[in-house]
Design a protein around this motif. Structure first.
Motif, PDB file in Angstrom:
ATOM      1  N   SER A   6       0.793  -1.235   0.000  1.00  0.00           N
ATOM      2  CA  SER A   6       0.000   0.000   0.000  1.00  0.00           C
ATOM      3  C   SER A   6       0.833   1.297   0.000  1.00  0.00           C
ATOM      4  O   SER A   6       0.384   2.288  -0.564  1.00  0.00           O
ATOM      5  N   PRO A   7       2.023   1.363   0.597  1.00  0.00           N
ATOM      6  CA  PRO A   7       2.740   2.646   0.565  1.00  0.00           C
ATOM      7  C   PRO A   7       3.273   3.029  -0.827  1.00  0.00           C
ATOM      8  O   PRO A   7       3.639   4.182  -1.051  1.00  0.00           O
ATOM      9  N   SER A  61       9.377   6.156   7.731  1.00  0.00           N
ATOM     10  CA  SER A  61      10.578   6.221   8.565  1.00  0.00           C
ATOM     11  C   SER A  61      11.650   5.331   7.934  1.00  0.00           C
ATOM     12  O   SER A  61      11.338   4.492   7.093  1.00  0.00           O
ATOM     13  N   ASN A  62      12.891   5.503   8.356  1.00  0.00           N
ATOM     14  CA  ASN A  62      13.968   4.652   7.825  1.00  0.00           C
ATOM     15  C   ASN A  62      13.683   3.181   8.104  1.00  0.00           C
ATOM     16  O   ASN A  62      13.946   2.321   7.272  1.00  0.00           O
ATOM     17  N   GLU A  63      13.130   2.947   9.287  1.00  0.00           N
ATOM     18  CA  GLU A  63      12.762   1.579   9.668  1.00  0.00           C
ATOM     19  C   GLU A  63      11.715   1.032   8.699  1.00  0.00           C
ATOM     20  O   GLU A  63      11.812  -0.105   8.225  1.00  0.00           O
ATOM     21  N   ASP A 122      15.642   2.176  -4.649  1.00  0.00           N
ATOM     22  CA  ASP A 122      15.856   3.590  -4.318  1.00  0.00           C
ATOM     23  C   ASP A 122      14.517   4.248  -4.107  1.00  0.00           C
ATOM     24  O   ASP A 122      13.643   4.165  -4.969  1.00  0.00           O
ATOM     25  N   PHE A 123      14.373   4.928  -2.972  1.00  0.00           N
ATOM     26  CA  PHE A 123      13.134   5.678  -2.755  1.00  0.00           C
ATOM     27  C   PHE A 123      13.334   7.079  -3.304  1.00  0.00           C
ATOM     28  O   PHE A 123      14.266   7.781  -2.892  1.00  0.00           O
ATOM     29  N   VAL A 124      12.534   7.440  -4.281  1.00  0.00           N
ATOM     30  CA  VAL A 124      12.701   8.756  -4.918  1.00  0.00           C
ATOM     31  C   VAL A 124      11.535   9.650  -4.516  1.00  0.00           C
ATOM     32  O   VAL A 124      10.469   9.168  -4.116  1.00  0.00           O
ATOM     33  N   SER A 125      11.747  10.970  -4.608  1.00  0.00           N
ATOM     34  CA  SER A 125      10.704  11.880  -4.143  1.00  0.00           C
ATOM     35  C   SER A 125       9.543  11.935  -5.131  1.00  0.00           C
ATOM     36  O   SER A 125       9.701  11.629  -6.317  1.00  0.00           O
TER      37      SER A 125
END
Ligand SMILES: [Zn+2]
Length: 430
Positions: free
Chosen positions: A353-354, A382-384, A409-412
């Motif tokens: 879902s995120p 969060s980083n976690e 990679d988490f991108v904006s």
């Protein structure tokens, strides 16, 4: 564990054959089909000659990869060069009962003889005597309308040949005849239901539709949900290929993949080498009709990408199941020997879902393919949370797509534009 069967679950005994019985059945049918095609269809004889093979060398389904794949473009070209059937017709002209025409054009001669097996696909969807079914596939040119019509009848149900289009008449017919079944594409059923609402009907109260059978178009899970929960219409899908004359795989009430029809041998192959792949591996669907004695198609490459499971289905049918149509052969990118397809990666990514958007980037580093995933989140984690998502997403990709990304990679938000391709192949081969 004993399988609990509904009393009228199966259309015939073939659906519950043991794996050994199925193999024997299909090998026998294959040997007959190949020898008949070689004797009567010059194009097939030529194909064997070019491959340096005799029909006797194709004794089992495992022998099929010795033969090249015939594609739709091959059939079109051969029919152009040698009209009208391009040497694929295996019966005398006067014995042809009907000729179907699929886009291309491809002329497909048919001798109508006991093609009752299509009924299995409708039976599994619950069509029975007493049902009134509108068949909204076209009755012109292509086989869909007539073949599905006959299959509906073979289940004992009444078929109403409404054909395509004419939405108002479809609504009127469904209402007046108290139709209980719909056969067509999912998007057309939705159009009909919306039109019914515009015409002042409440489909749930004023119409009697309770089941729908689809092919020709992917049934999106969201649309299935709307139809089943919103309109209370039980939905079933099947995989059909016009050139092979009908439905090749169909869903049972468990709806967890489409069971192979035993009258075809379906291979999932590496589109580059033509070799047969195993369960869970993505490849092209290649079909050999085993019962067709009038149309000599052997190893027809559909160009559709899919994968299958050999896990037993709780419905009791024993045939393997296609677990999704993932795109066209050109859509696949081979990474470390595995075909990666955008739709399959999407199914995995969007089950978390995120995740808002994703993109696969394939590169090559020191003679090794690298696959990295770029992920846009709906909201910051969060980083976690990111660490957990990275682990779970990587594991699920490994389970479903059989390849683990080298990195995520988490991108904006806004980095991955809607129109960008879902897979970018940046490899260079120098
Ligand atoms: Zn099943």
């Amino acid at each position: 564990m004993a399988v609990k069967k509904r009393p009228d679950e199966f259309f015939d005994d073939l659906e519950t054959m043991s794996p050994q019985a199925r193999e024997k059945y299909q090998n026998e049918k294959l040997a007959e089909a190949v020898s008949c095609a070689c004797r009567h269809a010059p194009a097939v004889k030529e194909l064997f000659d070019r491959a340096g093979l005799s029909p006797a060398q194709i004794q089992t389904v495992k022998d099929l990869p010795k033969l090249p794949i015939t594609r739709k473009t091959d059939v079109i070209e051969q029919q152009k060069a040698n009209p009208p059937y391009g040497g694929f017709c295996a019966i005398p002209q006067e014995d042809i009962d009907r000729v179907f025409i699929s886009p291309g054009p491809v002329y497909e001669p048919v001798q109508h003889e006991g093609i009752q097996w299509f009924a299995r696909a409708f039976w599994a969807a619950g069509f029975r005597k007493g049902d009134v079914v509108v068949n909204t596939f076209t009755y012109h040119l292509s086989p869909a309308g007539i073949l599905f019509h006959e299959a509906i009848r073979d289940c004992g149900a009444t078929a109403v040949p409404t054909g395509t289009g004419n939405t108002d008449i479809q609504v009127q017919t469904i209402h007046h005849l108290k139709a209980t079944g719909f056969v067509g594409t999912p998007s057309f059923l939705m159009t009909v239901l919306k039109r019914a609402e515009e015409m002042g009907y409440n489909p749930r109260k004023d119409l009697c539709l309770k089941r729908a059978w689809f092919t020709g178009e992917m049934l999106a899970p969201s649309l299935r949900d709307t139809l089943e929960k919103g309109y209370k219409i039980d939905t079933y899908q099947a995989y059909a290929v016009t050139e092979c004359g009908g439905a090749l795989a169909y869903e049972c009430h468990r709806k967890s993949g489409m069971h192979f029809m035993d009258e075809y041998f379906i291979e999932i192959v590496d589109p580059e080498t033509g070799s047969q792949l195993g369960p869970g591996e993505v490849g092209e669907i290649v079909v050999t009709p085993l019962h067709n004695r009038n149309w000599g198609l052997v190893r027809f490459g559909t160009g559709d990408l899919s994968l299958y499971t050999a896990e037993p289905c709780p419905c009791g049918r024993t045939a393997h199941r296609l677990t999704g149509i993932l795109g066209r052969a050109g859509d696949a990118v081979k990474v470390r020997g595995m075909f990666v397809v955008a739709r399959q990666v999407e199914q995995v990514c969007l089950s978390f879902s995120p995740v808002a958007r994703f993109q696969v980037v394939v590169t090559r580093h020191e003679q090794r393919d690298e696959m990295n995933l770029r992920v846009e989140l709906k909201q910051e984690l969060s980083n976690e949370g990111k660490k957990k998502l990275t682990e779970e997403l990587g594991q699920k990709l490994q389970n479903i797509c059989r390849i683990k990304p080298d990195g995520i990679d988490f991108v904006s938000a806004g980095t991955i534009a809607e129109e960008q391709p879902k897979i970018i192949d940046q490899r260079t081969w120098e």
